[in-house]
Design a protein around this motif. Sequence first.
Motif, mmCIF file in Angstrom:
data_model
loop_
_atom_site.group_PDB
_atom_site.id
_atom_site.type_symbol
_atom_site.label_atom_id
_atom_site.label_comp_id
_atom_site.label_asym_id
_atom_site.label_seq_id
_atom_site.Cartn_x
_atom_site.Cartn_y
_atom_site.Cartn_z
ATOM 1 N N VAL A 53 0.840 -1.207 0.000
ATOM 2 C CA VAL A 53 0.000 0.000 0.000
ATOM 3 C C VAL A 53 0.873 1.255 0.000
ATOM 4 O O VAL A 53 0.580 2.235 -0.674
ATOM 5 C CB VAL A 53 -0.954 -0.018 1.216
ATOM 6 C CG1 VAL A 53 -1.801 1.243 1.244
ATOM 7 C CG2 VAL A 53 -1.857 -1.239 1.158
ATOM 8 N N LEU A 54 1.937 1.241 0.793
ATOM 9 C CA LEU A 54 2.897 2.351 0.791
ATOM 10 C C LEU A 54 4.244 1.767 0.419
ATOM 11 O O LEU A 54 4.689 0.780 1.027
ATOM 12 C CB LEU A 54 2.968 3.012 2.173
ATOM 13 C CG LEU A 54 1.650 3.557 2.745
ATOM 14 C CD1 LEU A 54 1.874 4.115 4.141
ATOM 15 C CD2 LEU A 54 1.068 4.632 1.834
ATOM 16 N N ASN A 55 4.872 2.383 -0.570
ATOM 17 C CA ASN A 55 6.071 1.775 -1.118
ATOM 18 C C ASN A 55 7.283 2.698 -0.952
ATOM 19 O O ASN A 55 7.512 3.569 -1.775
ATOM 20 C CB ASN A 55 5.803 1.442 -2.597
ATOM 21 C CG ASN A 55 6.914 0.623 -3.209
ATOM 22 O OD1 ASN A 55 7.890 0.288 -2.543
ATOM 23 N ND2 ASN A 55 6.756 0.309 -4.485
ATOM 24 N N ASP A 56 7.970 2.535 0.159
ATOM 25 C CA ASP A 56 9.242 3.215 0.380
ATOM 26 C C ASP A 56 9.112 4.742 0.242
ATOM 27 O O ASP A 56 9.776 5.363 -0.577
ATOM 28 C CB ASP A 56 10.277 2.656 -0.613
ATOM 29 C CG ASP A 56 11.704 3.021 -0.213
ATOM 30 O OD1 ASP A 56 11.882 3.594 0.873
ATOM 31 O OD2 ASP A 56 12.624 2.731 -0.990
ATOM 32 N N ILE A 57 8.261 5.315 1.078
ATOM 33 C CA ILE A 57 8.028 6.768 1.015
ATOM 34 C C ILE A 57 8.919 7.492 2.033
ATOM 35 O O ILE A 57 8.943 7.123 3.205
ATOM 36 C CB ILE A 57 6.547 7.107 1.312
ATOM 37 C CG1 ILE A 57 5.649 6.493 0.226
ATOM 38 C CG2 ILE A 57 6.324 8.613 1.419
ATOM 39 C CD1 ILE A 57 4.170 6.737 0.424
ATOM 40 N N SER A 58 9.652 8.479 1.581
ATOM 41 C CA SER A 58 10.406 9.346 2.496
ATOM 42 C C SER A 58 9.903 10.770 2.305
ATOM 43 O O SER A 58 9.834 11.247 1.168
ATOM 44 C CB SER A 58 11.907 9.270 2.199
ATOM 45 O OG SER A 58 12.366 7.962 2.488
ATOM 46 N N GLU A 59 9.517 11.403 3.394
ATOM 47 C CA GLU A 59 8.880 12.720 3.291
ATOM 48 C C GLU A 59 9.028 13.471 4.609
ATOM 49 O O GLU A 59 9.192 12.853 5.658
ATOM 50 C CB GLU A 59 7.388 12.498 2.966
ATOM 51 C CG GLU A 59 6.638 13.726 2.537
ATOM 52 C CD GLU A 59 7.302 14.475 1.415
ATOM 53 O OE1 GLU A 59 7.439 13.940 0.320
ATOM 54 O OE2 GLU A 59 7.739 15.621 1.646
ATOM 55 N N LYS A 60 8.983 14.794 4.537
ATOM 56 C CA LYS A 60 9.080 15.609 5.749
ATOM 57 C C LYS A 60 7.929 16.599 5.788
ATOM 58 O O LYS A 60 7.522 17.111 4.751
ATOM 59 C CB LYS A 60 10.376 16.422 5.748
ATOM 60 C CG LYS A 60 11.607 15.593 5.895
ATOM 61 C CD LYS A 60 12.823 16.448 5.644
ATOM 62 C CE LYS A 60 14.015 15.549 5.377
ATOM 63 N NZ LYS A 60 15.163 16.273 4.854
ATOM 64 N N ILE A 61 7.461 16.877 6.983
ATOM 65 C CA ILE A 61 6.442 17.914 7.161
ATOM 66 C C ILE A 61 6.951 18.859 8.236
ATOM 67 O O ILE A 61 7.318 18.419 9.343
ATOM 68 C CB ILE A 61 5.089 17.284 7.557
ATOM 69 C CG1 ILE A 61 4.555 16.466 6.375
ATOM 70 C CG2 ILE A 61 4.086 18.360 7.971
ATOM 71 C CD1 ILE A 61 3.521 15.459 6.719
ATOM 72 N N CYS A 62 7.022 20.132 7.887
ATOM 73 C CA CYS A 62 7.577 21.102 8.836
ATOM 74 C C CYS A 62 6.466 21.837 9.562
ATOM 75 O O CYS A 62 5.326 21.894 9.102
ATOM 76 C CB CYS A 62 8.468 22.104 8.096
ATOM 77 S SG CYS A 62 9.934 21.319 7.438
ATOM 78 N N SER A 63 6.845 22.415 10.700
ATOM 79 C CA SER A 63 5.909 23.176 11.504
ATOM 80 C C SER A 63 5.288 24.306 10.676
ATOM 81 O O SER A 63 6.000 24.999 9.945
ATOM 82 C CB SER A 63 6.694 23.780 12.666
ATOM 83 O OG SER A 63 5.958 23.662 13.813
ATOM 84 N N GLY A 64 3.975 24.471 10.777
ATOM 85 C CA GLY A 64 3.288 25.550 10.059
ATOM 86 C C GLY A 64 2.791 25.155 8.685
ATOM 87 O O GLY A 64 1.992 25.870 8.096
ATOM 88 N N GLU A 65 3.250 24.020 8.170
ATOM 89 C CA GLU A 65 2.798 23.599 6.837
ATOM 90 C C GLU A 65 1.363 23.102 6.876
ATOM 91 O O GLU A 65 0.931 22.531 7.888
ATOM 92 C CB GLU A 65 3.674 22.455 6.324
ATOM 93 C CG GLU A 65 4.931 22.910 5.632
ATOM 94 C CD GLU A 65 5.507 21.798 4.759
ATOM 95 O OE1 GLU A 65 5.506 21.956 3.532
ATOM 96 O OE2 GLU A 65 5.949 20.779 5.313
ATOM 97 N N LYS A 66 0.635 23.295 5.793
ATOM 98 C CA LYS A 66 -0.699 22.717 5.628
ATOM 99 C C LYS A 66 -0.595 21.821 4.408
ATOM 100 O O LYS A 66 -0.555 22.323 3.277
ATOM 101 C CB LYS A 66 -1.760 23.795 5.389
ATOM 102 C CG LYS A 66 -2.021 24.662 6.618
ATOM 103 C CD LYS A 66 -1.308 25.946 6.527
ATOM 104 C CE LYS A 66 -1.223 26.865 7.678
ATOM 105 N NZ LYS A 66 -0.768 26.478 8.951
#
Length: 313
Positions: A53-66
């Motif tokens: 279902v999820l295939n090797d995902i690398s991601e970042k979410i920073c403070s304040g992002e929508k």
Amino acid sequence: MKDAKTPVVEEKKEIKDKKAKFAKTEKRPVEPCDPDALIEVQHLTKQYGNLIVLNDISEKICSGEKVAIIGPSGSGKSTFLRCLNVLEDPTDGYVFFEGNNLCDLKVDINYQRRRMGMVFQQFNLFNNMTVLQNITFAPVHVGLQDLRRVKRRNLRTKIANLFRKSEKKEAFLPVQTSAQEIKAEAKENAMRLLRRIGLADKASAYPSTLSGGQRQRIAIVRALAMNPKVMLFDEPTSALDPEMVGEVLELIKELAEEGMTMVIVTHEMGFAREVATRVLFMDGGKIQEQGPPEQIFGAPQNERLQDFLSKVL
Ligand SMILES: Nc1ncnc2c1ncn2[C@@H]1O[C@H](COP(=O)(O)OP(=O)(O)OP(=O)(O)O)[C@@H](O)[C@H]1O
Ligand SMILES: [Mg+2]
């Protein structure tokens, strides 16, 4: 008596099995995480049997992002969101929240999850509790739990101090509050939140007597009552009658404007375009394309995204 013990025994067995499985699996080396990221996933993979279902995902979410997540049905959007607070255990990879690896069994996951508010499509309010009880339940539970922990620790210190010389006696932790204060504070905060959404008069009503839009707004302020650092929304308006969608989106928009970090899985493309600072398009277990809304909706590059938008816009 025996029946009462069974779930606890089962739960302990489950934790033991999980630890044993975790110890056996070969662990991927943890890469240093970005100190600027509020949430970071590294090589996130989720498999149900043979279905990836999820295939090797690398991601970042920073403070304040929508961050808005869009994509066709079954593309793994909900699974991705549920992996962010480890409601789903990743098959492989890691999830970091404020630099803490949530996949590490040594990390107190319940403590970390408190700061990640989650709102589901189906509200998930407790139907046997009033609106006020729904909102105060978690803050009171957590507050009392913390209070008991401090008191237990102080009791241990008191006993240990009996056997220590006066210069070696350990200091007690300060007890800054009482059970009554915790409950009163939670109630005051809940009423403040209810006033904010214009539903203070519904404090003693039961969820079943409210409209879908009211229930969802209460589910949102219930999550806010824990003072979260990030809000995770999974299609918060898709179970609502069309005339109630607006009031819920309006509340989410207000939170966004106040600076709340949020990740929102949505089929409301107009809303994503207006509120999101970044849009992720998921398909086939991957984030196929991402970028600011103007780019994703105005000049999509990925063929699958173009096809998806042609169907939904
Ligand atoms: N607990 C589970 N067991 C087995 N398969 C599951 C489970 N949860 C999800 N799946 C499968 O994983 C895939 C992705 O599901 P997910 O709910 O994340 O998709 P989605 O993008 O949120 O879809 P939708 O837009 O319809 O909500 C689907 O094929 C689904 O059937
Ligand atoms: Mg979903």
